[in-house]
Design a protein around this motif. Structure first.
Motif, PDB file in Angstrom:
ATOM      1  N   ASN A 104      34.686  22.007  61.785  1.00 36.89           N
ATOM      2  CA  ASN A 104      33.919  20.574  61.541  1.00 36.89           C
ATOM      3  C   ASN A 104      33.503  19.953  60.677  1.00 36.89           C
ATOM      4  N   THR A 105      32.656  20.989  60.127  1.00 40.97           N
ATOM      5  CA  THR A 105      32.071  20.336  58.603  1.00 40.97           C
ATOM      6  C   THR A 105      32.537  19.877  57.581  1.00 40.97           C
ATOM      7  N   PHE A 106      34.235  20.640  57.175  1.00 40.24           N
ATOM      8  CA  PHE A 106      34.856  20.269  56.689  1.00 40.24           C
ATOM      9  C   PHE A 106      34.786  18.571  56.814  1.00 40.24           C
ATOM     10  N   ARG A 107      35.570  18.425  58.276  1.00 41.65           N
ATOM     11  CA  ARG A 107      36.194  17.120  58.061  1.00 41.65           C
ATOM     12  C   ARG A 107      35.330  15.569  57.912  1.00 41.65           C
ATOM     13  N   ASN A 108      33.817  15.973  58.830  1.00 46.22           N
ATOM     14  CA  ASN A 108      33.325  15.884  58.781  1.00 46.22           C
ATOM     15  C   ASN A 108      31.986  14.927  58.389  1.00 46.22           C
ATOM     16  N   LEU A 109      32.294  15.757  57.158  1.00 50.36           N
ATOM     17  CA  LEU A 109      31.387  15.877  55.463  1.00 50.36           C
ATOM     18  C   LEU A 109      32.410  14.799  54.542  1.00 50.36           C
ATOM     19  N   ASN A 110      33.833  14.881  55.379  1.00 52.04           N
ATOM     20  CA  ASN A 110      34.812  13.991  54.017  1.00 52.04           C
ATOM     21  C   ASN A 110      35.117  15.623  52.974  1.00 52.04           C
ATOM     22  N   LEU A 111      34.942  16.692  53.131  1.00 46.11           N
ATOM     23  CA  LEU A 111      35.461  17.644  52.610  1.00 46.11           C
ATOM     24  C   LEU A 111      36.847  18.194  52.197  1.00 46.11           C
ATOM     25  N   THR A 112      37.885  17.438  52.941  1.00 47.51           N
ATOM     26  CA  THR A 112      38.769  17.677  53.567  1.00 47.51           C
ATOM     27  C   THR A 112      39.597  15.976  52.728  1.00 47.51           C
ATOM     28  N   ALA A 113      39.018  15.218  52.853  1.00 45.65           N
ATOM     29  CA  ALA A 113      39.120  13.819  52.584  1.00 45.65           C
ATOM     30  C   ALA A 113      38.856  13.343  51.313  1.00 45.65           C
ATOM     31  N   ARG A 114      38.232  14.335  50.421  1.00 47.75           N
ATOM     32  CA  ARG A 114      37.816  13.870  48.844  1.00 47.75           C
ATOM     33  C   ARG A 114      38.143  15.545  48.716  1.00 47.75           C
ATOM     34  N   PRO A 115      38.516  15.653  46.971  1.00 45.67           N
ATOM     35  CA  PRO A 115      37.693  16.953  46.650  1.00 45.67           C
ATOM     36  C   PRO A 115      36.529  17.456  46.616  1.00 45.67           C
ATOM     37  N   THR A 116      36.577  18.930  46.954  1.00 47.67           N
ATOM     38  CA  THR A 116      35.109  19.341  47.093  1.00 47.67           C
ATOM     39  C   THR A 116      34.951  20.906  45.966  1.00 47.67           C
ATOM     40  N   PHE A 117      33.566  21.657  45.793  1.00 48.31           N
ATOM     41  CA  PHE A 117      34.320  21.990  44.508  1.00 48.31           C
ATOM     42  C   PHE A 117      32.269  23.291  45.651  1.00 48.31           C
ATOM     43  N   PHE A 118      33.283  24.031  45.804  1.00 50.31           N
ATOM     44  CA  PHE A 118      32.508  25.431  45.921  1.00 50.31           C
ATOM     45  C   PHE A 118      31.707  26.757  45.351  1.00 50.31           C
ATOM     46  N   GLY A 119      31.275  26.881  45.729  1.00 48.79           N
ATOM     47  CA  GLY A 119      30.039  28.170  44.650  1.00 48.79           C
ATOM     48  C   GLY A 119      29.550  26.946  42.747  1.00 48.79           C
ATOM     49  N   CYS A 120      29.316  26.221  43.382  1.00 48.79           N
ATOM     50  CA  CYS A 120      28.944  25.571  42.468  1.00 48.79           C
ATOM     51  C   CYS A 120      27.640  25.974  41.228  1.00 48.79           C
ATOM     52  N   ASP A 121      26.778  27.029  42.123  1.00 51.36           N
ATOM     53  CA  ASP A 121      25.547  27.883  40.868  1.00 51.36           C
ATOM     54  C   ASP A 121      25.745  28.951  41.819  1.00 51.36           C
ATOM     55  N   ALA A 122      26.133  29.401  40.271  1.00 52.26           N
ATOM     56  CA  ALA A 122      26.200  30.913  41.319  1.00 52.26           C
ATOM     57  C   ALA A 122      25.740  31.900  41.346  1.00 52.26           C
ATOM     58  N   LYS A 123      24.228  31.465  41.278  1.00 51.39           N
ATOM     59  CA  LYS A 123      22.889  32.185  41.579  1.00 51.39           C
ATOM     60  C   LYS A 123      23.087  32.413  42.900  1.00 51.39           C
ATOM     61  N   ASN A 124      23.949  31.523  43.444  1.00 53.92           N
ATOM     62  CA  ASN A 124      23.692  30.969  45.430  1.00 53.92           C
ATOM     63  C   ASN A 124      24.270  32.197  45.592  1.00 53.92           C
ATOM     64  N   LEU A 125      25.696  33.145  44.927  1.00 60.13           N
ATOM     65  CA  LEU A 125      26.361  33.233  45.841  1.00 60.13           C
ATOM     66  C   LEU A 125      25.597  34.772  45.373  1.00 60.13           C
ATOM     67  N   THR A 126      24.665  35.094  44.985  1.00 62.50           N
ATOM     68  CA  THR A 126      23.286  36.430  44.920  1.00 62.50           C
ATOM     69  C   THR A 126      23.970  37.203  46.204  1.00 62.50           C
ATOM     70  N   SER A 127      23.522  36.907  47.557  1.00 63.19           N
ATOM     71  CA  SER A 127      23.486  37.479  48.288  1.00 63.19           C
ATOM     72  C   SER A 127      25.194  38.616  48.970  1.00 63.19           C
ATOM     73  N   LEU A 128      26.067  37.575  47.854  1.00 70.36           N
ATOM     74  CA  LEU A 128      27.295  38.472  49.037  1.00 70.36           C
ATOM     75  C   LEU A 128      27.734  39.184  47.733  1.00 70.36           C
ATOM     76  N   LEU A 129      27.004  39.720  46.549  1.00 75.66           N
ATOM     77  CA  LEU A 129      27.137  41.369  46.052  1.00 75.66           C
ATOM     78  C   LEU A 129      27.335  42.414  46.818  1.00 75.66           C
ATOM     79  N   SER A 130      26.156  42.454  48.091  1.00 78.97           N
ATOM     80  CA  SER A 130      26.376  42.940  48.806  1.00 78.97           C
ATOM     81  C   SER A 130      27.650  43.678  49.145  1.00 78.97           C
ATOM     82  N   ASN A 131      28.639  42.734  49.636  1.00 82.58           N
ATOM     83  CA  ASN A 131      29.969  43.145  50.342  1.00 82.58           C
ATOM     84  C   ASN A 131      30.945  43.994  48.942  1.00 82.58           C
ATOM     85  N   THR A 132      30.575  43.804  47.694  1.00 75.94           N
ATOM     86  CA  THR A 132      31.603  44.803  46.991  1.00 75.94           C
ATOM     87  C   THR A 132      31.556  46.580  47.036  1.00 75.94           C
ATOM     88  N   THR A 133      32.564  47.069  47.051  1.00 75.29           N
ATOM     89  CA  THR A 133      32.523  47.990  46.843  1.00 75.29           C
ATOM     90  C   THR A 133      32.176  48.699  45.656  1.00 75.29           C
TER      91      THR A 133
END
Length: 645
Positions: free
Chosen positions: A457-486
């Motif tokens: 719903n957010t994709f559509r309400n914030l126009n993330l499907t109506a225009r190009p959108t970048f995800f993961g723009c700042d690598a430092k914000n992905l640090t919490s995801l490292l715990s999922n790696t093997t």
């Protein structure tokens, strides 16, 4: 505005690569076995891919330097940046095209044309040169049709197809009714399909509906010569001049593993990729790859088994493309919408009960090359005599991102083109990205990192499907995801997670939300969709945002800047402020309409195109569920009617 004529200027046509099936036809045949094992554990890229990518990097470095230097970045030395990366690491770009039938194929074709310097006007009005700068190119289902038909026709261009210099993509008549109103042509067509697959059966191989489906697709994706490339193999990509000379991205198509009687969800699926050298999966359930050229060979513990064990030709090009798109084998649901004769429709309908409970959407790969594969954690795959593969979108990851987020490939940025039909109006809503994001938290997705994305719903309400959108723009914000790696990927850094540039199908000059189950298009419809795809990728030929090419360049260089600790320019900061998702959530009931500025508006009636009943009442995910339950296939029925005809 770029007219369609800019997409259809003449280019020189080239011949197909020499086919490699040892029988000279669709049937596989016996060959001498190569030295060494046919199966390996998925610890790293194959030695063949590594060697090829090393040479491709030299080409992409040069092309990227040119692309970046012509992108309008201020005070930026592109050649110096590309040649002085940290630890000599090459910048790597991936491009992914979603599934969604001919809608996805033709939308994707226009998007691909906008990235291709071979398209007239793509440099001035699009992202021409980005394709030449890409290391990897992936497709799934309808996207695999695009990738396969472009690559296997000697890496032709979309412009070359539309110019008529190569006779493919004629879909005026569907593969259900390929002969149109000519019954003799229709009967001959069905007999041709039957004879081809019967030859495979006579050679001792078990058939699946994907054999017939793949041969039917080949009539639209390959020229008539040589029986619509009946003997052309997926591994023949290795022989193409553009591949040998590293002048094209490394192509991959995606399928899912599913044993009969099971239903796929993202958590239990095994995602398979099929490249020029190998077929296999990085998932812990298999964690193995096999030599794609020798599919169909007798293998035990990864080694050829028996004096005449090895086979070539099993990886027939149409069969591989059909494997990635086997959802469409369920097309009997639409049989009454075709112009088939009443007698033939009645004959088909009379056989439905006989096939309604069969697992006819499954592609059969027998013998199973992974039997007894030691690296696999799921015994249902490695203990089975047969490997079963299905449409790559059945686990809802309809954009083939999974091969591109593997750490071993080291991509910096992925351009994801989503031409799915997630909503009741057959537009994307980001569901595919959500599925890939969520999968990293499951056992099957361990070892990968995918940037945070919001709910659909957010994709559509914030126009993330109506225009190009970048995800993961700042690598430092992905640090919490490292715990999922093997532990095997303990060296994984946030800089190893690629930035995603997401672009969804939307209308500019043509309503491109046609049904996934629409199988025939007039040339004017096809060309209108392709033209609109060009406009989607180019932000309406750069008229919506004249800085779009610069912003794309900012996305490409972002990860390397972060590795080097280089601060973004003010120009790139403005781009990221415009295109990066900032973490905001709006899960309220979304609007559905589009404006030419690339946003939605509040008028529920403005901009909704009337689509077929099937598309209007079902979302793409629901279609999959219903189709799996029905388990019917028009091509199985056709196969059953050949003798009657």
């Amino acid at each position: 505005m770029v007219s369609l004529s800019l997409l259809i200027a003449s280019l020189q046509v080239v011949s197909l690569a020499v086919a490699r099936s040892p029988t000279g036809g669709y049937a596989p045949g016996k060959v001498d076995c190569p030295s060494g094992n046919l199966v390996r554990e998925a610890k790293d890229l194959s030695s063949d891919e590594q060697a090829w990518i090393k040479e491709r990097n030299k080409v992409t470095n040069e092309n990227l330097a040119t692309f970046l230097s012509q992108s309008g970045l201020s005070n930026f030395d592109a050649a110096n940046f590309v040649s002085n990366t940290k630890n000599g690491r090459a910048l790597k770009v991936g491009i992914a095209f979603s599934g969604g039938g001919y809608r996805a194929m033709f939308n994707g074709a226009g998007q691909l044309a906008a990235l291709d310097n071979r398209t007239t006007g793509a440099h001035e009005h699009g992202l021409g040169g980005l394709l030449q700068s890409a290391t990897y190119l992936t497709g799934l289902s309808g996207g695999s049709w695009l990738v396969g038909s472009i690559v296997l026709n000697n890496y032709t261009s979309v412009q070359n197809v539309l110019s008529g210099n190569i006779l493919i993509w004629d879909v005026e008549h569907s593969i259900v009714n390929y002969g149109g109103w000519n019954p003799k042509k229709a009967i001959n067509y069905y007999k041709d399909l039957h004879n081809a697959v019967q030859a495979k059966k006579d050679a001792g191989f078990e058939l699946s509906i994907t054999d017939t489906w793949g041969r039917a697709l080949s009539h639209q994706f390959f020229p008539p010569a040589n029986d619509y490339s009946a003997s052309l193999c997926w591994s023949d990509i290795q022989t193409l001049d553009a591949f040998v000379n590293h002048q094209m991205p490394f192509p991959l198509v995606v399928a899912d593993g599913r044993t009969p009687g099971s239903q796929i969800i993202s958590g239990n699926s095994t995602v398979f990729e099929i490249g020029p050298y190998e077929l296999g999966s990085w998932d812990p359930s298999l964690k193995s790859f096999t030599n794609v050229k020798y599919l169909g060979s007798k293998v035990s513990n990864g080694e050829p088994s028996g004096s005449d064990a090895c086979v070539a030709g099993f990886d027939q090009a149409g069969f591989i493309m059909g494997t990635s798109s086997s959802l469409f084998n369920q097309f009997v649901l639409q049989i009454n919408t075709t112009s088939l004769s009443t007698a033939l429709k009645d004959l088909i309908s009379s056989l439905l009960n006989d096939v309604s409970h069969d697992e006819d959407d499954i592609a059969i790969y027998k013998p199973n090359p992974f039997k007894y594969a030691e690296a696999a954690s799921v015994q249902s795959i490695v203990n089975n005599d047969t490997l079963y593969l299905v449409d790559g979108g059945e686990d809802l990851q309809n954009v083939p991102l999974y091969p591109l987020i593997q750490k071993q490939r080291g991509l910096d940025v992925i351009f994801a083109y989503d031409n799915s039909a997630d909503t009741n109006q057959s537009w994307p809503n980001g569901a595919s990205l959500v599925a890939t994001y969520q999968r990293q938290f499951l056992e099957q997705g361990q070892g990968t990192i995918f940037p945070h994305v919001p709910d659909v719903n957010t994709f559509r309400n914030l126009n993330l499907t109506a225009r190009p959108t970048f995800f993961g723009c700042d690598a430092k914000n992905l640090t919490s995801l490292l715990s999922n790696t093997t532990s095997a990927n303990s060296s994984y850094l946030v800089f190893d997670a690629p930035l995603i540039v997401y672009t969804a199908n939307r209308p500019f000059t043509y309503w491109t939300n046609t049904s996934t189950f629409k199988l025939s298009y007039e040339d004017s419809e096809r060309n209108g969709i392709i033209k609109n795809g060009f406009e989607v990728a180019s932000r309406l030929n750069m008229t919506v945002d004249s800085d779009w090419r610069s912003c794309v360049a900012c996305a490409i260089i972002r990860r390397e800047q972060e590795r080097q600790g280089v601060e973004q320019s003010d120009q790139c900061k403005r781009c990221f402020q415009k295109y990066c998702w900032d973490g905001t959530i709006d899960a309220s009931e979304p609007k559905v309409n589009f404006t030419t500025e690339g946003t939605t508006n509040g008028n529920e009636d403005n901009g909704n195109r009337t689509v077929s009943a099937a598309a209007s009442i079902m979302s793409y995910g629901l279609k999959y569920a219903i189709m799996q339950l029905l388990g019917t296939s028009f091509l199985v029925v056709m196969a059953c009617t050949f003798n009657a005809i």
